[in-house]
Design an enzyme around this catalytic site. Structure first.
Site, PDB file in Angstrom:
ATOM      1  N   GLU A   1       0.825  -1.226   0.000  1.00  0.00           N
ATOM      2  CA  GLU A   1       0.000   0.000   0.000  1.00  0.00           C
ATOM      3  C   GLU A   1       0.854   1.269   0.000  1.00  0.00           C
ATOM      4  O   GLU A   1       0.507   2.250   0.642  1.00  0.00           O
ATOM      5  CB  GLU A   1      -0.931   0.035   1.217  1.00  0.00           C
ATOM      6  CG  GLU A   1      -2.266  -0.593   0.970  1.00  0.00           C
ATOM      7  CD  GLU A   1      -2.893  -0.094  -0.309  1.00  0.00           C
ATOM      8  OE1 GLU A   1      -3.344  -0.947  -1.072  1.00  0.00           O
ATOM      9  OE2 GLU A   1      -2.917   1.117  -0.569  1.00  0.00           O
TER      10      GLU A   1
HETATM   11  C1  LIG Z   1       1.934  -9.765   0.242  1.00  0.00           C
HETATM   12  C2  LIG Z   1       1.823  -8.638  -0.750  1.00  0.00           C
HETATM   13  C3  LIG Z   1       0.571  -8.238  -1.169  1.00  0.00           C
HETATM   14  C4  LIG Z   1       0.440  -7.211  -2.119  1.00  0.00           C
HETATM   15  N1  LIG Z   1      -0.801  -6.888  -2.609  1.00  0.00           N
HETATM   16  C5  LIG Z   1      -0.889  -6.064  -3.689  1.00  0.00           C
HETATM   17  C6  LIG Z   1      -2.130  -5.871  -4.370  1.00  0.00           C
HETATM   18  O1  LIG Z   1      -3.171  -6.400  -3.971  1.00  0.00           O
HETATM   19  N2  LIG Z   1      -2.139  -5.089  -5.476  1.00  0.00           N
HETATM   20  C7  LIG Z   1      -1.013  -4.486  -5.961  1.00  0.00           C
HETATM   21  O2  LIG Z   1      -1.086  -3.807  -6.973  1.00  0.00           O
HETATM   22  N3  LIG Z   1       0.182  -4.625  -5.326  1.00  0.00           N
HETATM   23  C8  LIG Z   1       0.265  -5.413  -4.216  1.00  0.00           C
HETATM   24  N4  LIG Z   1       1.475  -5.591  -3.590  1.00  0.00           N
HETATM   25  C9  LIG Z   1       2.644  -4.868  -4.083  1.00  0.00           C
HETATM   26  C10 LIG Z   1       3.125  -3.807  -3.108  1.00  0.00           C
HETATM   27  O3  LIG Z   1       2.221  -2.759  -3.038  1.00  0.00           O
HETATM   28  C11 LIG Z   1       4.542  -3.392  -3.564  1.00  0.00           C
HETATM   29  O4  LIG Z   1       5.404  -4.456  -3.215  1.00  0.00           O
HETATM   30  C12 LIG Z   1       4.994  -2.096  -2.930  1.00  0.00           C
HETATM   31  O5  LIG Z   1       4.253  -1.024  -3.419  1.00  0.00           O
HETATM   32  C13 LIG Z   1       6.483  -1.817  -3.161  1.00  0.00           C
HETATM   33  O6  LIG Z   1       6.856  -1.979  -4.491  1.00  0.00           O
HETATM   34  P1  LIG Z   1       8.113  -2.900  -4.846  1.00  0.00           P
HETATM   35  O7  LIG Z   1       7.917  -4.204  -4.160  1.00  0.00           O
HETATM   36  O8  LIG Z   1       8.299  -2.920  -6.315  1.00  0.00           O
HETATM   37  O9  LIG Z   1       9.339  -2.202  -4.164  1.00  0.00           O
HETATM   38  P2  LIG Z   1      10.194  -0.995  -4.786  1.00  0.00           P
HETATM   39  O10 LIG Z   1       9.291   0.042  -5.322  1.00  0.00           O
HETATM   40  O11 LIG Z   1      11.229  -1.561  -5.702  1.00  0.00           O
HETATM   41  O12 LIG Z   1      10.898  -0.413  -3.493  1.00  0.00           O
HETATM   42  C14 LIG Z   1      12.081  -0.976  -2.918  1.00  0.00           C
HETATM   43  C15 LIG Z   1      12.597  -0.008  -1.848  1.00  0.00           C
HETATM   44  O13 LIG Z   1      12.945   1.240  -2.449  1.00  0.00           O
HETATM   45  C16 LIG Z   1      12.236   2.298  -1.810  1.00  0.00           C
HETATM   46  N5  LIG Z   1      11.832   3.268  -2.830  1.00  0.00           N
HETATM   47  C17 LIG Z   1      11.311   3.035  -4.055  1.00  0.00           C
HETATM   48  N6  LIG Z   1      11.009   4.190  -4.657  1.00  0.00           N
HETATM   49  C18 LIG Z   1      11.333   5.173  -3.812  1.00  0.00           C
HETATM   50  C19 LIG Z   1      11.250   6.592  -3.844  1.00  0.00           C
HETATM   51  N7  LIG Z   1      10.726   7.253  -4.888  1.00  0.00           N
HETATM   52  N8  LIG Z   1      11.689   7.287  -2.763  1.00  0.00           N
HETATM   53  C20 LIG Z   1      12.188   6.653  -1.688  1.00  0.00           C
HETATM   54  N9  LIG Z   1      12.284   5.320  -1.589  1.00  0.00           N
HETATM   55  C21 LIG Z   1      11.856   4.588  -2.638  1.00  0.00           C
HETATM   56  C22 LIG Z   1      11.033   1.650  -1.144  1.00  0.00           C
HETATM   57  O14 LIG Z   1      10.586   2.398  -0.025  1.00  0.00           O
HETATM   58  C23 LIG Z   1      11.576   0.297  -0.750  1.00  0.00           C
HETATM   59  O15 LIG Z   1      12.205   0.364   0.489  1.00  0.00           O
HETATM   60  C24 LIG Z   1       1.612  -6.579  -2.610  1.00  0.00           C
HETATM   61  C25 LIG Z   1       2.868  -6.977  -2.156  1.00  0.00           C
HETATM   62  C26 LIG Z   1       2.985  -8.007  -1.261  1.00  0.00           C
HETATM   63  C27 LIG Z   1       4.369  -8.448  -0.851  1.00  0.00           C
END
Ligand SMILES: Cc1cc2nc3c(=O)[nH]c(=O)nc-3n(C[C@H](O)[C@H](O)[C@H](O)COP(=O)(O)OP(=O)(O)OC[C@H]3O[C@@H](n4cnc5c(N)ncnc54)[C@H](O)[C@@H]3O)c2cc1C
Length: 555
Positions: free
Chosen positions: A418
């Site tokens: 989220e």
């Molecule tokens: C169990 C689970 C359920 C989920 N359910 C859903 C769902 O129902 N629908 C859906 O669409 N998604 C869902 N997600 C996805 C989830 O919302 C994403 O994993 C999350 O938004 C983070 O994206 P990412 O994993 O690509 O991490 P990344 O975006 O790659 O982030 C990696 C790290 O970099 C940091 N970072 C990235 N960009 C920035 C920035 N601009 N400034 C500062 N720091 C930054 C982040 O804070 C994090 O620490 C789910 C994920 C999980 C694990």
């Protein structure tokens, strides 16, 4: 140990920090009376304790399974979902003409805490379904609403939120799923989504996916994203071109299926306007962010109850002045951990109830300000409290037998999904606090000062002094941020410590407010003031002078 719905604590927080007592008395709570509230909370508590809570461990052990594109939740869950939805719980804060109960969001928030404490994996489905109803109501056309909203509310179908793709997580501007318009006004959706909660399951036949995708001529980045409704089953009953191709193996929430979804020219309907999809999705995400924060509170409450019971039963060592070994609750350090757990849980709950009150009262700017605070602060306290709960159990917490480990595993996702908590902090600082003309941040600080002064006057001198000093430090941190508005590197580096300061001050004020309404300083409030709010002035140093690590430091 069985979990018990903490009705009294929730009610006190709702009525005071959430202002519900005042709104009920002045008729601004949709006709809700204190008697109705008693009845609803008791009914929800019964379902949560008797039907959902026993599923928590069972769901963790069994998990959801995928075979040949079919996802099976733990045996009995389809009937459980049916019973839950038939009791009307999907529509607590929806108007009666949509099949809802027409109650304030605060009441929906209170019962959502109960479902989540009882069984977080079960409660995640309804979070998405309720968010989707909000998004469709706000943005879909009349035909689409008529076709799906009643079924979502009644529990005939559930909904999902499809944003994430392998290369597009926090940065939704990178998403690639395609949408092509057809002559009949529908669209064909093609692409892959990952991590989709309840993307496929056996609770209902129909699943409605809200999918973000890009039209061929869309502008690059977030301005070129549109939102589509893609049903699993088409109106003629045939399968649409969307399948679940994988389930994640993950740390916690094992019974909540986290699905990889493939869309192959699936038929979709546009929700809202082309290229305005992100605005539509934000309607859904606001509720989801409030409820994600609440997940932290809910797991914290369960961890607190479990650790307290354990501390009464485990015999180890002699407490001060005792002649023989007794229960570990005799040790001041164990009681200190338990009190910290209690105060963090109450603080998180109070902030969530304030945000829900802002939504109910149509205070959009305040709700916008508090949403990232609830999402980040409450999810952090969820992890912290679950970890403290494990600590109280000693080795019995680290092994799976007691269930303390499950709570920490389940809570750990909440700071990540989220919108990660880092992203929430940036939202708070850059879009809410530094927004030109924003008035609510200063109003919040002034409010905290008033509560601090009130506390000092009414026999709570120490917490009042601590809160006043923290409000002062927060104001200075806000000045530092304002002065750095054009220095992106340093501004973004201070976002998380700023959010932590802001949260501690707002939560401290909310707990003090509860204590004032209750006529006495509760131990939770006093402990939170001294353990957390007192740290806020010290955090100013990190915000103000903190060295910003360079890229080179990590080469
Ligand atoms: C169990 C689970 C359920 C989920 N359910 C859903 C769902 O129902 N629908 C859906 O669409 N998604 C869902 N997600 C996805 C989830 O919302 C994403 O994993 C999350 O938004 C983070 O994206 P990412 O994993 O690509 O991490 P990344 O975006 O790659 O982030 C990696 C790290 O970099 C940091 N970072 C990235 N960009 C920035 C920035 N601009 N400034 C500062 N720091 C930054 C982040 O804070 C994090 O620490 C789910 C994920 C999980 C694990």
């Amino acid at each position: 140990v069985s979990w018990r719905a903490p009705i009294d604590a929730i009610r006190l927080s709702l009525e005071t920090a959430g202002g519900l007592a005042e709104d009920m008395a002045s008729g601004r709570a949709g006709g809700l009376t204190p008697e109705d509230l008693t009845g609803i909370l008791a009914e929800a508590a019964r379902f949560a304790e008797e039907r959902l809570s026993p599923e928590n461990r069972r769901g963790d052990k069994l998990g959801s399974r995928l075979e040949a594109g079919v996802v099976t939740t733990p045996a009995g869950w389809p009937a459980l979902y049916k019973a839950w939805a038939e009791a009307g719980w999907n529509g607590v804060d929806l108007p009666a003409d949509l099949g809802g109960m027409g109650l304030p969001t605060r009441v929906a928030t209170a019962v959502m805490e109960l479902w989540t404490s009882a069984c977080m994996s079960f409660a995640l489905g309804p979070v998405l379904t309720q968010g989707a109803v909000d998004a469709l109501e706000a943005h879909a056309d009349a035909a689409l609403k008529a076709a799906y909203v009643p079924k979502l509310v009644s529990g005939e179908c559930t909904a999902t939120m499809n944003l994430t793709e392998p290369q597009a997580g926090s940065d939704l501007g990178l998403l690639r799923t395609k949408a092509e318009k057809q002559a009949d006004g529908t669209y064909r959706i093609t692409g892959s989504k990952i991590y989709i909660t309840y993307g496929e399951h056996d609770l209902t036949e129909q699943i409605v996916h809200l999918v973000l995708a890009r039209l061929p001529d869309a502008p690059a980045g977030t301005r070129g994203i549109s939102m589509f409704l893609v049903p699993k089953l088409l109106p003629d009953g045939s399968r649409n071109g969307v399948v679940c191709t994988g389930l994640e193996h993950k740390l916690g929430i094992h019974a909540s299926p986290t699905c990889s979804m493939t869309y192959d020219t699936a038929v979709g309907w546009l929700v809202g306007e082309e290229n305005r999809g992100l605005a539509g999705m934000f309607t859904m995400m606001n509720k989801a962010r409030l409820y994600t924060g609440l997940q932290g509170v809910a797991v914290a409450e369960r961890a607190l109850q479990q650790a307290t019971a354990f501390a009464h039963g485990r015999v180890q060592g002699r407490g001060p002045g005792a002649s023989e070994a007794g229960p570990i609750i005799a040790h001041p350090d164990v009681r200190r951990n338990l009190m910290l757990m209690r105060s963090l849980t109450a603080a998180g709950r109070a902030v969530a109830h304030r945000a829900a009150a802002a939504i109910d009262r149509g205070q959009d700017e305040l709700a916008g300000l508090l949403t990232p605070v609830v999402k980040a602060f409450c999810s952090e306290i969820g992890v912290e409290v679950a970890s403290l709960g494990m600590q109280v159990h000693g080795g019995m917490g680290y092994v799976e037998e007691t269930g303390a480990a499950q709570l920490l595993r389940d809570a750990r996702i909440t700071p990540i999904y989220e919108g990660t908590n880092g992203i929430q902090a940036i939202d708070l600082l850059t879009r809410k606090v530094l927004r030109p003309g924003a008035e609510t941040p200063a109003m919040e600080i002034a409010r905290c000062r008033r509560i601090a002064a009130d506390a000092a006057k009414r026999g709570m001198a120490e917490p009042g002094r601590v809160l006043a000093a923290a409000a002062e430090a927060l104001e200075r941190a806000t000045d530092v941020a304002t002065a750095r508005a054009n220095d992106q590197e340093r501004l973004l580096a201070m976002a998380t410590p700023y959010l932590q300061m802001f949260s501690a001050v707002v939560a401290g004020a909310a707990l003090t407010e509860i204590a004032l309404a209750d006529g006495r300083m509760s131990e939770e409030a006093a402990f939170f003031a001294l353990a957390r709010v007192a740290m806020v002035p010290g955090m100013l140093a990190e915000v103000d002078h903190g060295a910003l690590p360079s890229w080179g430091a990590f080469s």
